[in-house]
Design an enzyme around this catalytic site. Sequence first.
Site, PDB file in Angstrom:
ATOM      1  N   ALA A  15       0.945  -1.427  -0.081  1.00  0.00           N
ATOM      2  CA  ALA A  15       0.073   0.156  -0.019  1.00  0.00           C
ATOM      3  C   ALA A  15       0.649   1.166  -0.032  1.00  0.00           C
ATOM      4  CB  ALA A  15      -0.979   0.090   1.167  1.00  0.00           C
ATOM      5  N   ALA A  22      -4.589   3.902  -2.770  1.00  0.00           N
ATOM      6  CA  ALA A  22      -5.835   4.485  -2.878  1.00  0.00           C
ATOM      7  C   ALA A  22      -6.599   3.804  -2.002  1.00  0.00           C
ATOM      8  CB  ALA A  22      -5.892   4.232  -4.622  1.00  0.00           C
ATOM      9  N   ASN A  92      -2.981  -7.005  -1.318  1.00  0.00           N
ATOM     10  CA  ASN A  92      -3.012  -6.257  -2.603  1.00  0.00           C
ATOM     11  C   ASN A  92      -1.812  -6.521  -3.256  1.00  0.00           C
ATOM     12  OD1 ASN A  92      -3.471  -3.719  -4.412  1.00  0.00           O
ATOM     13  ND2 ASN A  92      -1.836  -3.283  -3.304  1.00  0.00           N
ATOM     14  N   SER A 139      -8.001  -9.241 -10.493  1.00  0.00           N
ATOM     15  CA  SER A 139      -7.881  -8.408 -11.809  1.00  0.00           C
ATOM     16  C   SER A 139      -8.916  -8.911 -12.967  1.00  0.00           C
ATOM     17  CB  SER A 139      -6.347  -8.601 -12.618  1.00  0.00           C
ATOM     18  OG  SER A 139      -6.462  -8.059 -13.907  1.00  0.00           O
ATOM     19  N   TYR A 152       0.892 -13.958 -15.444  1.00  0.00           N
ATOM     20  CA  TYR A 152       0.319 -13.008 -14.623  1.00  0.00           C
ATOM     21  C   TYR A 152      -1.461 -13.402 -14.583  1.00  0.00           C
ATOM     22  CZ  TYR A 152      -1.800  -8.318 -13.133  1.00  0.00           C
ATOM     23  OH  TYR A 152      -2.424  -7.372 -12.263  1.00  0.00           O
ATOM     24  N   ALA A 154      -2.318 -16.665 -15.104  1.00  0.00           N
ATOM     25  CA  ALA A 154      -2.613 -17.518 -14.253  1.00  0.00           C
ATOM     26  C   ALA A 154      -2.472 -17.428 -12.878  1.00  0.00           C
ATOM     27  CB  ALA A 154      -1.377 -18.701 -14.303  1.00  0.00           C
ATOM     28  N   LYS A 156      -3.539 -14.534 -11.412  1.00  0.00           N
ATOM     29  CA  LYS A 156      -4.906 -14.058 -11.193  1.00  0.00           C
ATOM     30  C   LYS A 156      -6.568 -14.967 -11.280  1.00  0.00           C
ATOM     31  CE  LYS A 156      -3.049 -10.164  -9.954  1.00  0.00           C
ATOM     32  NZ  LYS A 156      -3.119  -9.462  -8.399  1.00  0.00           N
TER      33      LYS A 156
HETATM   34  N1  LIG Z   1      -2.413  -1.590 -12.411  1.00  0.00           N
HETATM   35  C1  LIG Z   1      -3.230  -2.191 -13.051  1.00  0.00           C
HETATM   36  O1  LIG Z   1      -3.677  -1.999 -14.113  1.00  0.00           O
HETATM   37  C2  LIG Z   1      -4.016  -3.435 -12.278  1.00  0.00           C
HETATM   38  C3  LIG Z   1      -5.191  -3.827 -12.723  1.00  0.00           C
HETATM   39  C4  LIG Z   1      -5.671  -5.098 -11.877  1.00  0.00           C
HETATM   40  C5  LIG Z   1      -5.190  -5.473 -10.901  1.00  0.00           C
HETATM   41  N2  LIG Z   1      -4.000  -4.927 -10.540  1.00  0.00           N
HETATM   42  C6  LIG Z   1      -3.524  -5.699  -9.107  1.00  0.00           C
HETATM   43  O2  LIG Z   1      -3.490  -4.755  -8.038  1.00  0.00           O
HETATM   44  C7  LIG Z   1      -2.711  -4.728  -7.279  1.00  0.00           C
HETATM   45  C8  LIG Z   1      -1.488  -3.647  -6.914  1.00  0.00           C
HETATM   46  O3  LIG Z   1      -1.082  -3.119  -8.131  1.00  0.00           O
HETATM   47  P1  LIG Z   1      -0.591  -1.673  -8.299  1.00  0.00           P
HETATM   48  O4  LIG Z   1      -0.921  -1.547 -10.185  1.00  0.00           O
HETATM   49  O5  LIG Z   1      -1.064  -0.659  -7.511  1.00  0.00           O
HETATM   50  O6  LIG Z   1       1.070  -1.888  -8.508  1.00  0.00           O
HETATM   51  P2  LIG Z   1       2.165  -0.989  -7.848  1.00  0.00           P
HETATM   52  O7  LIG Z   1       3.517  -1.559  -8.611  1.00  0.00           O
HETATM   53  O8  LIG Z   1       1.820   0.686  -8.327  1.00  0.00           O
HETATM   54  O9  LIG Z   1       2.133  -1.090  -6.450  1.00  0.00           O
HETATM   55  C9  LIG Z   1       2.410  -2.483  -5.721  1.00  0.00           C
HETATM   56  C10 LIG Z   1       2.957  -2.238  -4.316  1.00  0.00           C
HETATM   57  O10 LIG Z   1       3.455  -3.587  -3.877  1.00  0.00           O
HETATM   58  C11 LIG Z   1       4.521  -3.324  -3.168  1.00  0.00           C
HETATM   59  N3  LIG Z   1       5.330  -4.755  -3.137  1.00  0.00           N
HETATM   60  C12 LIG Z   1       5.865  -5.372  -4.284  1.00  0.00           C
HETATM   61  N4  LIG Z   1       6.445  -6.478  -3.945  1.00  0.00           N
HETATM   62  C13 LIG Z   1       6.213  -6.597  -2.433  1.00  0.00           C
HETATM   63  C14 LIG Z   1       6.350  -7.557  -1.697  1.00  0.00           C
HETATM   64  N5  LIG Z   1       7.020  -8.491  -1.811  1.00  0.00           N
HETATM   65  N6  LIG Z   1       5.774  -7.226  -0.156  1.00  0.00           N
HETATM   66  C15 LIG Z   1       5.177  -6.206   0.102  1.00  0.00           C
HETATM   67  N7  LIG Z   1       4.993  -5.165  -1.053  1.00  0.00           N
HETATM   68  C16 LIG Z   1       5.209  -5.321  -1.959  1.00  0.00           C
HETATM   69  C17 LIG Z   1       5.293  -2.123  -4.278  1.00  0.00           C
HETATM   70  O11 LIG Z   1       6.527  -1.659  -3.433  1.00  0.00           O
HETATM   71  C18 LIG Z   1       4.291  -1.110  -4.347  1.00  0.00           C
HETATM   72  O12 LIG Z   1       4.221  -0.322  -3.355  1.00  0.00           O
HETATM   73  C19 LIG Z   1      -1.621  -5.923  -7.788  1.00  0.00           C
HETATM   74  O13 LIG Z   1      -2.164  -7.324  -7.099  1.00  0.00           O
HETATM   75  C20 LIG Z   1      -1.711  -6.122  -9.060  1.00  0.00           C
HETATM   76  O14 LIG Z   1      -1.742  -7.455  -9.839  1.00  0.00           O
HETATM   77  C21 LIG Z   1      -3.405  -3.934 -10.856  1.00  0.00           C
HETATM   78  C1  LIG Z   2       0.713  -7.852 -22.801  1.00  0.00           C
HETATM   79  C2  LIG Z   2      -0.500  -7.125 -21.839  1.00  0.00           C
HETATM   80  C3  LIG Z   2      -1.956  -6.884 -22.577  1.00  0.00           C
HETATM   81  C4  LIG Z   2      -2.783  -6.379 -21.552  1.00  0.00           C
HETATM   82  C5  LIG Z   2      -3.732  -7.662 -21.764  1.00  0.00           C
HETATM   83  C6  LIG Z   2      -4.454  -8.038 -20.267  1.00  0.00           C
HETATM   84  O1  LIG Z   2      -5.468  -8.627 -20.407  1.00  0.00           O
HETATM   85  C7  LIG Z   2      -4.563  -6.970 -19.490  1.00  0.00           C
HETATM   86  C8  LIG Z   2      -3.829  -6.574 -18.191  1.00  0.00           C
HETATM   87  C9  LIG Z   2      -4.061  -5.504 -17.244  1.00  0.00           C
HETATM   88  C10 LIG Z   2      -5.394  -5.107 -16.663  1.00  0.00           C
HETATM   89  C11 LIG Z   2      -5.518  -5.344 -15.499  1.00  0.00           C
HETATM   90  C12 LIG Z   2      -4.415  -5.975 -15.223  1.00  0.00           C
HETATM   91  O2  LIG Z   2      -4.322  -6.318 -13.953  1.00  0.00           O
HETATM   92  C13 LIG Z   2      -3.388  -6.006 -16.112  1.00  0.00           C
HETATM   93  C14 LIG Z   2      -2.115  -5.085 -15.946  1.00  0.00           C
HETATM   94  C15 LIG Z   2      -1.452  -4.885 -17.185  1.00  0.00           C
HETATM   95  C16 LIG Z   2       0.312  -4.612 -16.825  1.00  0.00           C
HETATM   96  C17 LIG Z   2       1.049  -4.848 -17.906  1.00  0.00           C
HETATM   97  C18 LIG Z   2       2.431  -4.747 -17.590  1.00  0.00           C
HETATM   98  C19 LIG Z   2       3.105  -5.692 -18.596  1.00  0.00           C
HETATM   99  C20 LIG Z   2       4.222  -6.044 -18.018  1.00  0.00           C
HETATM  100  O3  LIG Z   2       4.901  -5.336 -17.178  1.00  0.00           O
HETATM  101  O4  LIG Z   2       4.913  -7.288 -18.396  1.00  0.00           O
END
Ligand SMILES: NC(=O)c1ccc[n+]([C@@H]2O[C@H](COP(=O)([O-])OP(=O)(O)OC[C@H]3O[C@@H](n4cnc5c(N)ncnc54)[C@H](O)[C@@H]3O)[C@@H](O)[C@H]2O)c1
Ligand SMILES: CCCCC[C@H](O)/C=C/[C@H]1C=CC(=O)[C@@H]1CCCCCCC(=O)O
Length: 252
Positions: A15, A22, A92, A139, A152, A154, A156
């Site tokens: 976080a 957020a 998260n 996700s 990724y 797999a 999620k």
């Molecule tokens: N950004 C997107 O489009 C998106 C969409 C769907 C789901 N998500 C999911 O939301 C979650 C947060 O993603 P985000 O986009 O905010 O990523 P981000 O990279 O902005 O933030 C991730 C945070 O996790 C911390 N972190 C990483 N490894 C860690 C560990 N081993 N232990 C503790 N903290 C650790 C990082 O330091 C960072 O502060 C993830 O699970 C991601 O898969 C992201």
């Molecule tokens: C090749 C990517 C194509 C995207 C298709 C996929 O269905 C979308 C994934 C994003 C949407 C929500 C997430 O968690 C996903 C976050 C996407 C982050 C992309 C980072 C790619 C990387 O760093 O390897």
Amino acid sequence: MAEVLTDKVIVITGAAEGIGYAIADSFLEKNPKAVIILDINEKLGAESAQTLNSKYGGNKAVYIKCDVTTDLEAVSKEIFDRYKTVDVLVNNAGITDEKLVRKTVALNVTAVLEWTFKFWGHMRKDKGGNGGTIINVSSICGYRRDQFLPVYKATKHAIMGFTRTIGHTFNYDLTGVRVVALCPGFTKTSLASKDRITVDPAIIRHYINYMKNTCPWQNPDSVGKAAAEVYEKGASGTAWEIEGGKPIVEVP
Ligand SMILES: NC(=O)c1ccc[n+]([C@@H]2O[C@H](COP(=O)([O-])OP(=O)(O)OC[C@H]3O[C@@H](n4cnc5c(N)ncnc54)[C@H](O)[C@@H]3O)[C@@H](O)[C@H]2O)c1
Ligand SMILES: CCCCC[C@H](O)/C=C/[C@H]1C=CC(=O)[C@@H]1CCCCCCC(=O)O
């Protein structure tokens, strides 16, 4: 009846920034007792807690340094000793790295399962706990089908199966612990920034087109607000999509 975050003790992994931050921000608006920010990024974690405390007052945001893949026992003990009862856990922390399979599975899957079991055990009413809620951040990649990000996806998908099973009504009725999944679409965070792309170079052109033409982006704030709504109304075992900043929709 809607659940309330007021006076709750909340733990959020990863976080320091992005979606986790957020969610911390949005949950602090609801006047909880404490929001504990766990993150490996010490500098950003401390700064984020400070920023939130300046915004909301009361020193309710607390940063604890934690790598969720290695520090579960020590950090959970510290939290249980200090707060006695934890009401909400948000799993998260997550990464996308198609080249580092073991690291991605360790963080996106193994850590989520282990942290869930530890806090589930603590919260279980049938074991002397007070009940509670666990939100697992999956996700749209937890159920959509396309040609990208197989590793990724797999991880999620795994979180969806796990959450729906551990959160099943049978388990909820037994334990009083609600487990739900949050499924954000593309959200503007470091994780989704182009300079971190680890996708196979052979498909990168298609990926960029896909991102440009098909992806409704949203800000992390939309996901933070969605998480509060899911907390308030999501039944155990359900999963909720939040995409393009639109209203949340239950994933069938
Ligand atoms: N950004 C997107 O489009 C998106 C969409 C769907 C789901 N998500 C999911 O939301 C979650 C947060 O993603 P985000 O986009 O905010 O990523 P981000 O990279 O902005 O933030 C991730 C945070 O996790 C911390 N972190 C990483 N490894 C860690 C560990 N081993 N232990 C503790 N903290 C650790 C990082 O330091 C960072 O502060 C993830 O699970 C991601 O898969 C992201
Ligand atoms: C090749 C990517 C194509 C995207 C298709 C996929 O269905 C979308 C994934 C994003 C949407 C929500 C997430 O968690 C996903 C976050 C996407 C982050 C992309 C980072 C790619 C990387 O760093 O390897």
